[in-house]
Motif scaffolding. Structure first.
Motif, PDB file in Angstrom:
ATOM      1  N   SER A  27     -20.483  -1.418  -4.592  1.00 55.97           N
ATOM      2  CA  SER A  27     -19.797  -1.525  -5.873  1.00 55.97           C
ATOM      3  C   SER A  27     -19.376  -0.167  -6.431  1.00 55.97           C
ATOM      4  CB  SER A  27     -20.697  -2.225  -6.896  1.00 55.97           C
ATOM      5  OG  SER A  27     -21.838  -1.429  -7.168  1.00 55.97           O
ATOM      6  N   PHE A  28     -19.948   0.932  -5.910  1.00 57.96           N
ATOM      7  CA  PHE A  28     -19.584   2.257  -6.405  1.00 57.96           C
ATOM      8  C   PHE A  28     -18.098   2.540  -6.185  1.00 57.96           C
ATOM      9  CE2 PHE A  28     -19.139   6.872  -5.729  1.00 57.96           C
ATOM     10  CZ  PHE A  28     -19.510   7.302  -7.003  1.00 57.96           C
ATOM     11  N   ALA A  29     -17.610   2.230  -4.973  1.00 62.05           N
ATOM     12  CA  ALA A  29     -16.191   2.422  -4.670  1.00 62.05           C
ATOM     13  C   ALA A  29     -15.326   1.514  -5.545  1.00 62.05           C
ATOM     14  CB  ALA A  29     -15.923   2.146  -3.201  1.00 62.05           C
ATOM     15  N   GLN A  30     -15.814   0.291  -5.732  1.00 63.43           N
ATOM     16  CA  GLN A  30     -15.080  -0.631  -6.597  1.00 63.43           C
ATOM     17  C   GLN A  30     -15.018  -0.112  -8.033  1.00 63.43           C
ATOM     18  OE1 GLN A  30     -17.257  -4.250  -6.006  1.00 63.43           O
ATOM     19  NE2 GLN A  30     -15.940  -4.921  -4.315  1.00 63.43           N
ATOM     20  N   GLU A  31     -16.133   0.486  -8.450  1.00 59.58           N
ATOM     21  CA  GLU A  31     -16.188   1.031  -9.810  1.00 59.58           C
ATOM     22  C   GLU A  31     -15.188   2.170  -9.988  1.00 59.58           C
ATOM     23  OE1 GLU A  31     -17.463   0.797 -13.646  1.00 59.58           O
ATOM     24  OE2 GLU A  31     -18.078  -0.463 -11.960  1.00 59.58           O
ATOM     25  N   LEU A  32     -15.053   2.997  -8.962  1.00 58.71           N
ATOM     26  CA  LEU A  32     -14.071   4.087  -9.027  1.00 58.71           C
ATOM     27  C   LEU A  32     -12.656   3.543  -9.159  1.00 58.71           C
ATOM     28  CD1 LEU A  32     -15.321   6.701  -6.392  1.00 58.71           C
ATOM     29  CD2 LEU A  32     -15.295   6.918  -8.888  1.00 58.71           C
ATOM     30  N   VAL A  33     -12.357   2.531  -8.347  1.00 58.46           N
ATOM     31  CA  VAL A  33     -11.027   1.921  -8.414  1.00 58.46           C
ATOM     32  C   VAL A  33     -10.794   1.277  -9.772  1.00 58.46           C
ATOM     33  CG1 VAL A  33      -9.544   0.121  -7.453  1.00 58.46           C
ATOM     34  CG2 VAL A  33     -10.916   1.544  -5.929  1.00 58.46           C
ATOM     35  N   SER A  34     -11.814   0.570 -10.279  1.00 60.39           N
ATOM     36  CA  SER A  34     -11.687  -0.084 -11.592  1.00 60.39           C
ATOM     37  C   SER A  34     -11.458   0.939 -12.696  1.00 60.39           C
ATOM     38  CB  SER A  34     -12.955  -0.902 -11.891  1.00 60.39           C
ATOM     39  OG  SER A  34     -13.124  -1.924 -10.944  1.00 60.39           O
ATOM     40  N   THR A  35     -12.190   2.056 -12.638  1.00 62.58           N
ATOM     41  CA  THR A  35     -12.022   3.117 -13.637  1.00 62.58           C
ATOM     42  C   THR A  35     -10.623   3.713 -13.573  1.00 62.58           C
ATOM     43  OG1 THR A  35     -14.365   3.670 -13.506  1.00 62.58           O
ATOM     44  CG2 THR A  35     -12.904   5.321 -14.473  1.00 62.58           C
ATOM     45  N   PHE A  36     -10.148   3.938 -12.358  1.00 66.73           N
ATOM     46  CA  PHE A  36      -8.803   4.490 -12.180  1.00 66.73           C
ATOM     47  C   PHE A  36      -7.744   3.546 -12.744  1.00 66.73           C
ATOM     48  CE2 PHE A  36      -5.019   5.195  -9.453  1.00 66.73           C
ATOM     49  CZ  PHE A  36      -4.749   6.501  -9.836  1.00 66.73           C
ATOM     50  N   LEU A  37      -7.887   2.250 -12.439  1.00 67.26           N
ATOM     51  CA  LEU A  37      -6.942   1.267 -12.959  1.00 67.26           C
ATOM     52  C   LEU A  37      -7.023   1.176 -14.481  1.00 67.26           C
ATOM     53  CD1 LEU A  37      -7.334  -1.604 -10.328  1.00 67.26           C
ATOM     54  CD2 LEU A  37      -5.431   0.010 -10.566  1.00 67.26           C
ATOM     55  N   TYR A  38      -8.231   1.293 -14.993  1.00 61.84           N
ATOM     56  CA  TYR A  38      -8.434   1.254 -16.448  1.00 61.84           C
ATOM     57  C   TYR A  38      -7.688   2.410 -17.122  1.00 61.84           C
ATOM     58  CZ  TYR A  38     -10.924   1.394 -20.915  1.00 61.84           C
ATOM     59  OH  TYR A  38     -11.243   1.418 -22.245  1.00 61.84           O
ATOM     60  N   ILE A  39      -7.804   3.590 -16.537  1.00 64.25           N
ATOM     61  CA  ILE A  39      -7.112   4.760 -17.089  1.00 64.25           C
ATOM     62  C   ILE A  39      -5.598   4.555 -17.063  1.00 64.25           C
ATOM     63  CG2 ILE A  39      -6.628   7.212 -16.728  1.00 64.25           C
ATOM     64  CD1 ILE A  39      -9.501   7.500 -15.693  1.00 64.25           C
ATOM     65  N   ILE A  40      -5.102   4.002 -15.961  1.00 67.23           N
ATOM     66  CA  ILE A  40      -3.668   3.748 -15.841  1.00 67.23           C
ATOM     67  C   ILE A  40      -3.199   2.760 -16.910  1.00 67.23           C
ATOM     68  CG2 ILE A  40      -1.879   2.716 -14.387  1.00 67.23           C
ATOM     69  CD1 ILE A  40      -3.270   3.872 -11.969  1.00 67.23           C
ATOM     70  N   VAL A  41      -3.965   1.687 -17.093  1.00 68.51           N
ATOM     71  CA  VAL A  41      -3.595   0.668 -18.087  1.00 68.51           C
ATOM     72  C   VAL A  41      -3.604   1.247 -19.499  1.00 68.51           C
ATOM     73  CG1 VAL A  41      -4.330  -1.491 -19.163  1.00 68.51           C
ATOM     74  CG2 VAL A  41      -4.338  -1.283 -16.679  1.00 68.51           C
ATOM     75  N   ILE A  42      -4.662   1.987 -19.828  1.00 72.70           N
ATOM     76  CA  ILE A  42      -4.761   2.587 -21.170  1.00 72.70           C
ATOM     77  C   ILE A  42      -3.612   3.561 -21.406  1.00 72.70           C
ATOM     78  CG2 ILE A  42      -6.124   4.120 -22.629  1.00 72.70           C
ATOM     79  CD1 ILE A  42      -7.162   1.267 -22.496  1.00 72.70           C
ATOM     80  N   THR A  43      -3.309   4.374 -20.387  1.00 71.46           N
ATOM     81  CA  THR A  43      -2.196   5.323 -20.503  1.00 71.46           C
ATOM     82  C   THR A  43      -0.885   4.577 -20.698  1.00 71.46           C
ATOM     83  OG1 THR A  43      -3.342   6.903 -19.064  1.00 71.46           O
ATOM     84  CG2 THR A  43      -0.965   7.215 -19.383  1.00 71.46           C
ATOM     85  N   GLY A  44      -0.705   3.490 -19.943  1.00 73.94           N
ATOM     86  CA  GLY A  44       0.516   2.691 -20.090  1.00 73.94           C
ATOM     87  C   GLY A  44       0.640   2.092 -21.473  1.00 73.94           C
ATOM     88  N   ILE A  45      -0.476   1.597 -22.004  1.00 71.34           N
ATOM     89  CA  ILE A  45      -0.469   1.025 -23.355  1.00 71.34           C
ATOM     90  C   ILE A  45      -0.119   2.101 -24.378  1.00 71.34           C
ATOM     91  CG2 ILE A  45      -1.922   0.022 -25.160  1.00 71.34           C
ATOM     92  CD1 ILE A  45      -3.429  -1.470 -22.954  1.00 71.34           C
TER      93      ILE A  45
END
Length: 206
Positions: A27-45
């Motif tokens: 899940s660590f790798a998944q967490e990194l991907v989720s965090t990266f996607l989260y940053i992208i979404v927040i930046t887009g918003i």
């Protein structure tokens, strides 16, 4: 005798812990991907909000004194409807790369005239509490804030459809519709009624 095998308790527990550890590693790798996607979404918003809804703007010059001062920072609302006496931001008619901030004085259908330092809208006098000419001599006020009507300025009696007539609050030092004419309603970037800087002047503009 029974053929049932016996499994020590500690082995059973170790097996569970091992599964848990392998799960965490996965899940660590998944967490990194989720965090990266989260940053992208927040930046887009954030970009979307700044582009389509709200954005900070900075005041340059003193054409809106005393309401606004040089280097005041305001929150621009890009989706609010605009009415008389709202403060709006729009591209400068003579230089679209530059932005002006002025007050809407007339909306489509309004008849506007100015006589003896009094604004008349649709033949009715308007008290402009946001204008302060107390520091100006009568001669300066009469020269830079002289009488006018839409007929004398633009050759029409009323503000045309799809247009605004705008003026700066600092009437003796403002380049506005008295010189460049009406502005297109569709050119208005947004309206502002909230100052967000400096700290000691944060609050509504009204």
């Amino acid at each position: 005798m029974s053929d049932t095998s016996f499994e020590p308790r500690n082995e059973r527990h170790n097996t569970g812990r091992n599964r848990k550890k392998s799960y965490k590693k996965k899940s660590f790798a998944q967490e990194l991907v989720s965090t990266f996607l989260y940053i992208i979404v927040i930046t887009g918003i954030f970009v979307a909000i700044r582009t389509f809804l709200f954005a900070p703007v900075s005041v340059e010059g003193d054409s809106m004194n005393p309401t606004l001062e040089h280097e005041d920072r305001l929150l621009l609302n890009k989706v609010s409807s605009v009415d008389r006496f709202d403060i709006v931001v729009f591209p400068a008619p003579e230089d679209p790369d530059k932005q002006y901030i002025k007050r809407v004085i007339g909306i489509p259908g309004d008849e506007i005239s100015y006589r003896d330092q009094v604004l008349y809208l649709n033949s009715r006098p308007v008290e402009e509490a946001y204008v302060d000419l107390s520091q100006e001599s009568d001669e300066v006020a009469a020269y830079y804030n002289s009488d006018f009507s839409l007929q004398t300025l633009e050759g029409v009696e009323r503000v045309p459809e799809g247009s605004f007539f705008v003026m700066g609050d600092n009437r003796v030092n403002s380049k506005d519709s008295r010189s460049f004419g009406f502005i297109d309603i569709d050119s208005v970037i947004g309206e502002t009624s909230l100052r967000i800087w400096p700290i000691d002047r944060i609050g509504g503009l009204d």
